[in-house]
Each structure stands twice: as C-alpha cells, then as structure tokens.
Scaffold this motif. Structure first.
Motif, PDB file in Angstrom:
ATOM      1  N   PHE A 422       0.897  -1.228  -0.074  1.00  0.00           N
ATOM      2  CA  PHE A 422      -0.106   0.061   0.017  1.00  0.00           C
ATOM      3  C   PHE A 422       0.942   1.439  -0.065  1.00  0.00           C
ATOM      4  N   ILE A 423       0.439   2.097  -0.731  1.00  0.00           N
ATOM      5  CA  ILE A 423       1.127   3.528  -0.577  1.00  0.00           C
ATOM      6  C   ILE A 423       0.184   4.452   0.158  1.00  0.00           C
ATOM      7  N   LEU A 424       0.286   5.053   1.048  1.00  0.00           N
ATOM      8  CA  LEU A 424      -0.526   5.785   1.900  1.00  0.00           C
ATOM      9  C   LEU A 424      -0.032   7.272   1.849  1.00  0.00           C
ATOM     10  N   GLN A 425      -0.959   8.334   1.772  1.00  0.00           N
ATOM     11  CA  GLN A 425      -0.660   9.715   1.780  1.00  0.00           C
ATOM     12  C   GLN A 425      -1.294  10.490   2.864  1.00  0.00           C
ATOM     13  N   ASP A 426      -0.551  11.358   3.522  1.00  0.00           N
ATOM     14  CA  ASP A 426      -1.056  12.341   4.491  1.00  0.00           C
ATOM     15  C   ASP A 426      -1.193  13.563   3.802  1.00  0.00           C
ATOM     16  N   LYS A 427      -2.394  14.191   3.727  1.00  0.00           N
ATOM     17  CA  LYS A 427      -2.647  15.131   3.135  1.00  0.00           C
ATOM     18  C   LYS A 427      -2.354  16.656   4.056  1.00  0.00           C
ATOM     19  N   VAL A 428      -1.564  17.574   3.564  1.00  0.00           N
ATOM     20  CA  VAL A 428      -0.935  18.615   4.064  1.00  0.00           C
ATOM     21  C   VAL A 428      -2.109  19.394   4.709  1.00  0.00           C
ATOM     22  N   ARG A 429      -2.134  19.867   5.935  1.00  0.00           N
ATOM     23  CA  ARG A 429      -3.280  20.679   6.351  1.00  0.00           C
ATOM     24  C   ARG A 429      -3.311  22.027   5.729  1.00  0.00           C
ATOM     25  N   LYS A 430      -4.399  22.577   5.492  1.00  0.00           N
ATOM     26  CA  LYS A 430      -4.543  23.915   5.054  1.00  0.00           C
ATOM     27  C   LYS A 430      -3.878  24.938   5.813  1.00  0.00           C
ATOM     28  N   ASP A 431      -3.738  24.878   7.251  1.00  0.00           N
ATOM     29  CA  ASP A 431      -3.343  25.893   7.854  1.00  0.00           C
ATOM     30  C   ASP A 431      -1.838  25.912   8.060  1.00  0.00           C
ATOM     31  N   SER A 432      -1.081  24.851   7.606  1.00  0.00           N
ATOM     32  CA  SER A 432       0.175  24.141   7.932  1.00  0.00           C
ATOM     33  C   SER A 432       1.292  25.373   7.469  1.00  0.00           C
ATOM     34  N   LYS A 433       1.010  25.757   6.151  1.00  0.00           N
ATOM     35  CA  LYS A 433       2.148  26.717   5.481  1.00  0.00           C
ATOM     36  C   LYS A 433       1.985  28.119   6.228  1.00  0.00           C
ATOM     37  N   ALA A 434       0.899  28.415   6.504  1.00  0.00           N
ATOM     38  CA  ALA A 434       0.538  29.747   7.236  1.00  0.00           C
ATOM     39  C   ALA A 434       1.109  29.852   8.603  1.00  0.00           C
ATOM     40  N   LEU A 436       3.271  27.688   9.936  1.00  0.00           N
ATOM     41  CA  LEU A 436       4.946  27.579  10.125  1.00  0.00           C
ATOM     42  C   LEU A 436       5.460  28.877   9.784  1.00  0.00           C
ATOM     43  N   ALA A 437       5.024  29.556   8.735  1.00  0.00           N
ATOM     44  CA  ALA A 437       5.508  30.774   8.574  1.00  0.00           C
ATOM     45  C   ALA A 437       5.301  31.922   9.678  1.00  0.00           C
ATOM     46  N   GLU A 438       4.411  31.825  10.431  1.00  0.00           N
ATOM     47  CA  GLU A 438       4.062  32.485  11.710  1.00  0.00           C
ATOM     48  C   GLU A 438       5.000  32.139  12.732  1.00  0.00           C
ATOM     49  N   LEU A 439       5.399  30.909  12.962  1.00  0.00           N
ATOM     50  CA  LEU A 439       6.390  30.455  13.739  1.00  0.00           C
ATOM     51  C   LEU A 439       7.856  30.903  13.594  1.00  0.00           C
ATOM     52  N   LYS A 440       8.215  30.822  12.320  1.00  0.00           N
ATOM     53  CA  LYS A 440       9.282  31.503  11.870  1.00  0.00           C
ATOM     54  C   LYS A 440       9.308  32.995  11.902  1.00  0.00           C
ATOM     55  N   LYS A 441       8.363  33.699  11.848  1.00  0.00           N
ATOM     56  CA  LYS A 441       8.293  34.963  11.997  1.00  0.00           C
ATOM     57  C   LYS A 441       8.535  35.422  13.368  1.00  0.00           C
ATOM     58  N   ARG A 442       8.284  34.673  14.354  1.00  0.00           N
ATOM     59  CA  ARG A 442       8.535  34.754  15.867  1.00  0.00           C
ATOM     60  C   ARG A 442       9.760  34.255  16.290  1.00  0.00           C
ATOM     61  N   GLY A 443      10.633  33.807  15.460  1.00  0.00           N
ATOM     62  CA  GLY A 443      11.990  33.489  15.662  1.00  0.00           C
ATOM     63  C   GLY A 443      12.187  32.091  16.075  1.00  0.00           C
ATOM     64  N   VAL A 444      11.087  31.302  15.961  1.00  0.00           N
ATOM     65  CA  VAL A 444      11.002  29.920  16.240  1.00  0.00           C
ATOM     66  C   VAL A 444      11.410  29.141  14.949  1.00  0.00           C
ATOM     67  N   ALA A 461       8.152  18.744   3.206  1.00  0.00           N
ATOM     68  CA  ALA A 461       8.669  19.945   3.597  1.00  0.00           C
ATOM     69  C   ALA A 461       8.748  21.121   2.610  1.00  0.00           C
ATOM     70  N   GLU A 462       8.696  20.698   1.106  1.00  0.00           N
ATOM     71  CA  GLU A 462       8.807  21.754   0.138  1.00  0.00           C
ATOM     72  C   GLU A 462       7.164  22.409   0.084  1.00  0.00           C
ATOM     73  N   GLN A 463       6.091  21.396   0.287  1.00  0.00           N
ATOM     74  CA  GLN A 463       4.920  21.942   0.258  1.00  0.00           C
ATOM     75  C   GLN A 463       4.535  22.888   1.254  1.00  0.00           C
ATOM     76  N   VAL A 464       5.267  22.978   2.513  1.00  0.00           N
ATOM     77  CA  VAL A 464       4.824  23.829   3.553  1.00  0.00           C
ATOM     78  C   VAL A 464       5.999  24.972   3.534  1.00  0.00           C
ATOM     79  N   ASP A 465       6.768  25.094   2.498  1.00  0.00           N
ATOM     80  CA  ASP A 465       7.944  25.910   2.704  1.00  0.00           C
ATOM     81  C   ASP A 465       8.935  26.077   3.802  1.00  0.00           C
ATOM     82  N   LEU A 466       9.250  24.632   4.274  1.00  0.00           N
ATOM     83  CA  LEU A 466      10.246  24.448   5.138  1.00  0.00           C
ATOM     84  C   LEU A 466      11.477  24.628   4.319  1.00  0.00           C
ATOM     85  N   THR A 467      12.185  25.656   4.547  1.00  0.00           N
ATOM     86  CA  THR A 467      13.326  25.804   3.498  1.00  0.00           C
ATOM     87  C   THR A 467      14.418  25.069   4.145  1.00  0.00           C
TER      88      THR A 467
END
Length: 757
Positions: A422-434, A436-444, A461-467
């Motif tokens: 089986f190949i199973l996929q987890d769908k990226v949450r709609k709020d994850s990208k925003a 994570l950007a907020e966490l990085k904005k706060r120095g985390v 990682a690419e989908q949620v902009d984790l550089t």
C-alpha cells in the motif's frame, strides 16, 4: 481469544454506574488554613517576621500592626491565588480524562474512563494508563507499577493476574475485566493527567534574584546611613531610633505580591488557552513558551491531516487481489485502530471487500514494526516495508517499479512472502504553511520529524515552505548544519529523546510535539512538551500542553500566551526594582543632605502595602506580542530599572531640596514625598507596561481600577492627615504636577531607548 469474552450491555453498565458511582476518587478538599500557614514559612515571610519582631522590641506598636497586616495579607493572598490556580487546573483536568476501549452491547467503543464499571471488558495495549483495577483474561502485559510501588522495573502480567489503577502498560496487549473502580481500587486515586503544581519553575529563581538585588542596594544604603549618622554626631541611641526606618526599607524590598502575580497571570492564560483548544497540564509550559526558539514537529497529524488514505495498491504473489486484501484486513487492529489500520479498513470498505476473520492477532509495536494475524490458515504481517523487507529478502527486486516517494509504504506479507504494498498519503493541512510561516516570523526554528523516508519527507517540507535540507536520521550527527535543517526522516520514536537532548546541549529552548508511547520521554525532557489531540494517555501525562485540535495554529496560541506572561512579569520586575530603588535612594539622600528621613514611618508602611495591591493586578494586564524568543536577563532588567529609579530620584531630590530651602515644614514635606512616591509608582507601571508613550496606551480594567483607588486613597490620607501630617490642596496639586512632569520627561527618554528591548 477475544471471542471467548464479552462485555456488559449498556443497560447493565448504567445500572452499575448508578449503584457504584463514577470511576473516580474526589481529591481531598483544598485546605486553605494549611496553605495559609505554609506561606508564613518562606524567604519573604522570614524577612517580614524579623522586621515584626524588631518593631515590637522597639515598641513601635502601630508600625508593628502594619507589618503584621502585610505579613497576613501576603499569606492570605498567596493561599487564595494558589486555590484559584488549582481550581483552574482542576477544571481543565476534566477535559484530559483518558478514554478506554470497552465492549458494550457486543461492540467495541471508546468511553470516558470515569464511566467504567465493575465487570466491563476493556482492551489494553502499550501506552494505556489503567483507570481501574482489572483482571487479565487474554494476552500478556508488562506494567510499570512505580506509581504505587515505587519500583521502576516493569512487572509481567499473565492471564488471571491483577493489574492496578494508575499503572501504565509498557509492553504487550490483551483483554481485561474491570474488578474495582474509584475508591475501591488499590491505588484509590483517579487517573489525573494534571500536574497540580501551580508554582512556575522559574519563579523561585526570579524571586531570589530580585530579593538579592534589592537587599544588596538596601544593605549598601543602610550602611551609608549608619556611617553618616555617626559622622553627624549621632550615638547608639540615634542608631536605635533609626532601626524602624531601616527595617521598613528592607520590608519595602520584599516581593510580597510576586508569587500571586505569577500565579494569577499563568492561571489567566491557562483559562484562556483552554477556550482556544489548548489544555495546560503544567503551568511552567506557558512561561517557557516565551523562550522557545526551536520546535521539533511530528509530520503526521500536525503538519499533515490526521487522516491517512490509501493512494495506491500493488499486488504480488499468486493469490487473487480480493483474497490478499481480505487477509490484509485481518491484520488491522479492530480494538484500538491506528491511522494506518483505519486507512486500510476504509479502502477495503470502499472496494466492498470484507476482512477475513482472524483466529489470532498481535497488534503493531514499534519494536517489531508490524501487526500480525492468523486467518484462513495463513500468517499475515502488516506494517513497515523497511521492517518486513528483512523477513522476505527478495522484496527489493519485486518492488522496483513502485514510487515510494509518493507516500508512506505499508507492506503485506502472507506466509512471510511479499503479497502487496500500500502507498498511503497524508494530506497537508490547509493551515500548516501559514502557521509555519508565523512560527518562523516569531524566531522559532521548526524542524519536521517523520518516520517516512527522506524523499517523502522532502516532498512534504517543500509543500509547506520548510526551507533547508531534509536528511535521514542515519546522517544526523554533531557536525550537522542545524541552520540549514528543515527536517529529519527515518526517525524512530526512541530517537526523539536523543534529539531533544542534542538541541538542548546546543543551547536551544526546545519544544516538542508527540503522540505515541515512545514520545513520552522526549515530551517530558522538552521545555515545552506538547501532546497532540490523538496522543496516547501516557504522552498526555508527559507533556505540559495538550492540543484539542489538529494542526499547528494552536501552537502559535501557546507562544502568544507565553509572551503575555513574560511581558507582565517583565513589567512587574521593572516596576518592583525601580520603585524600591527610588524609595531607598530618595530617603537615603534626604537624610545625608537634610539630616532627616523625608517620609513618615507610617506613610512608608502604607506606601508598601498600596504598591503591592497594584503590582499584583499586573498579572491581568493587557500586553503586546513580541516576535522573538525572550529570556530572563535579570542583570539587564536591573540596569533598566535602576536607570528609571535614578531619573525619578534626581527629580524627587530636586523637589525635596526646593521644599526644604523655601520654608516647607518637615512634616508637610514628608507627606508630599509620600504622595510623590505613590504617584511615581503608579506612573512607572504605566511607563514600563507598553512600548508606546504611557499616555498613548491604557492598562487592563483591573490594573486601572486599583491604580485609581490607590491614588484616591492617597489623596484622602494626605488631605485629611490620616497616619501622616495633613497638607493643603495647593501642596497636593504641586506634588501631582511635579510627578506628571517627571513621568513625561522620563518617558520621552525611556521609550526611544527601549524600542528595541
């Protein structure tokens, strides 16, 4: 064999619940008197008690009464706030009551552990915390009984053995019949996931440092006064007469309101977070969130949705597709289904394929990496492709056309031969990208952790902009460039504790999300351990925070709460240090230059009490959110506070000099100095609580009300001459004008300097 045992009907369970009551033991009621007495036995109380004895010896009965009232107020207030904090946590704890898999009316359901009754058939697996005494009827377990015996070594439990409430299943799985609940269980304690300690971890350190700085200042100034008194021709009697004032200077240094302010602020935020989908099991988690600068994030359920679906299915072997899938369904866990079990069961349901009946079933464990079942004469293993490839050595040749990068791979082995993937996929949450950007904005710095392979992890990682780079745990070492790290793949649960410790040694304040049994040590080790919504009971017990909702948005709320507590306690610390330094320096310089202490002893006591009332309310104040991790730099805070105090002292000294050289009496000056000090204390709170000029912002309602009450009471005492020399309206107005002008001048200098604090 599960089919040999059956649970109660719902009607039977309801009847027994009515007869025996809920499966809980009410905690002993809070003993206010005992808590009150405990507040009379600590560092702050000892200083007050020493001063009280000194005042009594010197026959200063009025002052003694004031000191006694202050001591009793501190104890009463501390006990009251402890009661309030406990009530907040107890209210939250009801939402953290664990659920139990139980058979009712022939169906397996999950219920609140408080609803368990004697005779219930329950399912146990690794990570469960027993909510009642039970008799094992199927399977073999190992339980951690340290909570009732003190011994950390796991105890084996076989069929017909008894396992006790409050213990944790650390190995194995099985069925059990409930034999005793609530007060009738051996431990006699409710499963409680709340650490009821309301005292924050940094409180005592901060309290001790503040007392140290203030006592150091008071000690130096006291020595100056004593030496000066002898140079001015004084004698031993002069020294004795000055002792009450010197004692009051030390009393003014005691952070009487600090424990209450900290408890109030943390409880306030815990209540607020509970309404926003975050439960607090340890108040220290809130304050540590302000310092957080690195967050280790589970991918599944946090960055991705907590729902995994089958994206593709590839069959191998001679059996038909339908037969293989039916056998695979036999190896899914029906009693405590995980996300993979649910995904495969739903896939079978969508394709109209009933699962084969298993005659023997062993659930998934992280040690084996797969679940196992016997059905229709076959042995079926369902689990990690990586682990199962160690059993069937030929699998790598057969699966060369499968795109493992597409998602999580789950293999099916039938009779130890590969039957499908089986190949199973987890769908990226709609709020994850925003989020994570907020966490990085706060120095985390967010770093994703996953058991998936490196390619799958990199795609998420690419989908949620984790550089940055996503590496395998096998390539992770002391030389890894942390600054360019986006995620770590191939992570086993037991790797997480080592990773938390690794980053802590590098100087990071680490947050950690987790849900599994093996995540518990890492959650406990992290400064901010966060159990996600679907976490195992033991993981919830280990974390300081528990999320009710999936995703990352709630973590941002935790950061905000931490920053609010930090800002309030920074305001408290600056205010306490500044106004105490101002008081002691102004009175010391007044004595050195004018040969008397320019403030009545009664007024000094009243001033101390009134200030504590205001600073206690700072725990409810409005705050601003900062976008960088904070740290408790007491040396820096002391410099800022003493700089503020110096400004107020210089202006206050000029004011006192003018009054002394232009005909005002010592008594009148004493009362005017009292009014000036009260107003300066109120204005220091307004100055330090905001990054704007104090006239551009306003405090919370409680802070504002208490400040107004203090000022009104001060004016009444001064104008009516109660406990001090009476002054005229004109003198009161002069003092108010001087204090306001001083506040404006000081703030015009203070705010530009503190913009980048």
């Amino acid at each position: 064999m599960s089919e040999n045992f059956h649970g109660l009907t719902q009607a039977e369970a309801d009847k027994r619940l009515k007869e025996d009551g809920l499966n809980e033991v009410p905690e002993p009621e809070y003993n206010f008197f005992k808590e009150f007495l405990s507040k009379l036995w600590n560092l702050s109380a000892w200083i007050l008690e020493g001063a009280l004895i000194l005042e009594c010896i010197l026959g200063k009965w009025v002052q003694s009464l004031f000191v006694l009232l202050m001591l009793l107020f501190a104890a009463f207030n501390g006990a009251s706030k402890k009661k309030q904090s406990r009530r907040v946590l107890n209210n939250i704890s009801h939402k953290l009551t664990p659920t139990v898999a139980v058979e009712r009316d022939g169906k397996w359901i999950k219920i609140d552990s408080k609803q368990l009754v004697k005779g219930d058939l329950i399912s146990l697996q690794r990570g469960d915390v027993l909510a009642a005494d039970v008799k094992i009827v199927s399977g073999t377990l190992a339980c951690d009984e340290s909570s009732i015996t003190g011994e950390s070594k796991p105890v084996k439990k076989n069929v017909d053995d008894t396992a006790y409430a409050g213990t944790t299943v650390v190995e194995g799985d099985g069925l059990a019949i409930v034999t005793a609940t609530g007060k009738h269980s051996r431990s006699g304690k409710t499963i409680n996931l709340i650490n009821n300690s309301a005292a924050p971890g940094h409180l005592q350190q901060l309290l001790t440092k503040i007392i140290y700085y203030l006592c150091l200042l008071d000690g130096v100034l006291t020595l100056v006064i004593i030496i000066a008194s002898f140079f001015k021709g004084g004698n031993f009697n002069t020294f004795i007469n000055m002792l009450p004032f010197l004692a009051m200077m030390f009393i003014a240094s005691i952070p009487v309101a600090m424990p209450s302010t900290f408890a109030l602020s943390n409880s306030f935020e815990a209540t607020r977070l509970s309404k926003e989908g975050v439960l607090t099991s340890d108040l220290t988690g809130i304050q540590d969130a302000a310092n957080l600068n690195l967050l280790l994030l589970d991918k599944t359920g946090t960055i991705t949705e907590n729902k995994t679906a089958v994206a593709s299915w590839t069959k191998f072997g001679n059996l038909s597709d339908k037969d293989i899938l039916a056998l695979a369904g036999a190896a899914t866990d029906k009693r405590n289904a995980g996300i993979i079990d649910t995904a495969i069961d739903e896939y079978l349901k969508e394709n109209g394929i009933p699962a084969a009946e298993s005659t023997e079933f062993v659930p998934f464990t992280s040690d084996t990496g797969y679940s196992m079942a016997e059905a229709d004469g076959h042995n079926i293993k369902l689990g990690s492709f990586k682990q199962l490839s160690l059993i069937d050595k030929n699998v790598n040749e057969e699966v060369k056309d499968i795109n493992f990068k597409a998602g999580r791979s789950v293999a099916v082995l039938i009779d130890d031969k590969l039957a499908g993937v089986f190949i199973l996929q987890d769908k990226v949450r709609k709020d994850s990208k925003a989020a994570l950007a907020e966490l990085k904005k706060r120095g985390v710095r967010p770093i994703m952790l996953t058991g998936d392979n490196q390619k799958t992890a990199a795609a998420v990682a690419e989908q949620v902009d984790l550089t940055g780079e996503v590496i395998s745990i096998h390539d992770f070492n002391d030389n890894t460039n942390i600054d360019n790290l986006a995620g770590i793949a191939d992570v086993l649960p037991e790797d997480k504790l080592n990773m938390v410790k690794f980053f802590q040694k590098k100087g990071y304040i680490v947050g950690m999300t987790g849900d599994g049994v093996n995540d518990s040590p890492a959650l406990k080790q992290a400064e901010v351990g966060i159990a996600v919504s679907n976490a195992a009971d033991v993981a919830k017990r280990s974390g300081k925070m528990v999320l009710l909702d999936d995703g990352l948005s709630s973590i941002v709320k935790i950061l905000d709460a931490g920053h609010r507590v930090y800002q309030r306690m920074t305001t408290w610390s600056l205010t306490k240090l500044a106004r105490t330094a101002e008081l002691t320096m102004l009175l010391t310089f007044g004595y050195l230059f004018f040969n008397y202490i320019p403030m009545a002893l009664n007024a000094m006591v009243i001033y101390t009490i009134m200030n504590n009332m205001v600073t206690m309310m700072i725990g409810t104040d409005r705050t601003h959110i900062t976008y960088k991790p904070e740290n408790w730099n007491m040396a820096k805070l002391a410099k800022i506070a003493f700089s503020l105090a110096a400004g107020w002292t210089v202006i206050g000294f000029i004011f006192v000099w003018y009054l002394n050289t232009h005909g005002w009496s010592h008594g009148t000056i004493s009362t005017m100095v009292y009014v000036y000090l009260v107003l300066s204390a109120m204005l220091i709170v307004l100055i330090t609580r905001t990054r704007k000029y104090f006239w551009q912002d306003y405090p919370s309602k409680l802070v504002g009300i208490v400040q107004i009450a203090d000022v009104v009471l001060t004016f009444i005492l001064a104008l009516c001459g109660l406990a001090m020399v009476q002054i005229s309206w004109q003198n009161l107005l002069i003092t108010v004008v001087v204090a306001v002008i001083a506040a404006v001048l000081i703030d015009l200098v203070y705010q530009p300097v503190m913009k980048n604090r």
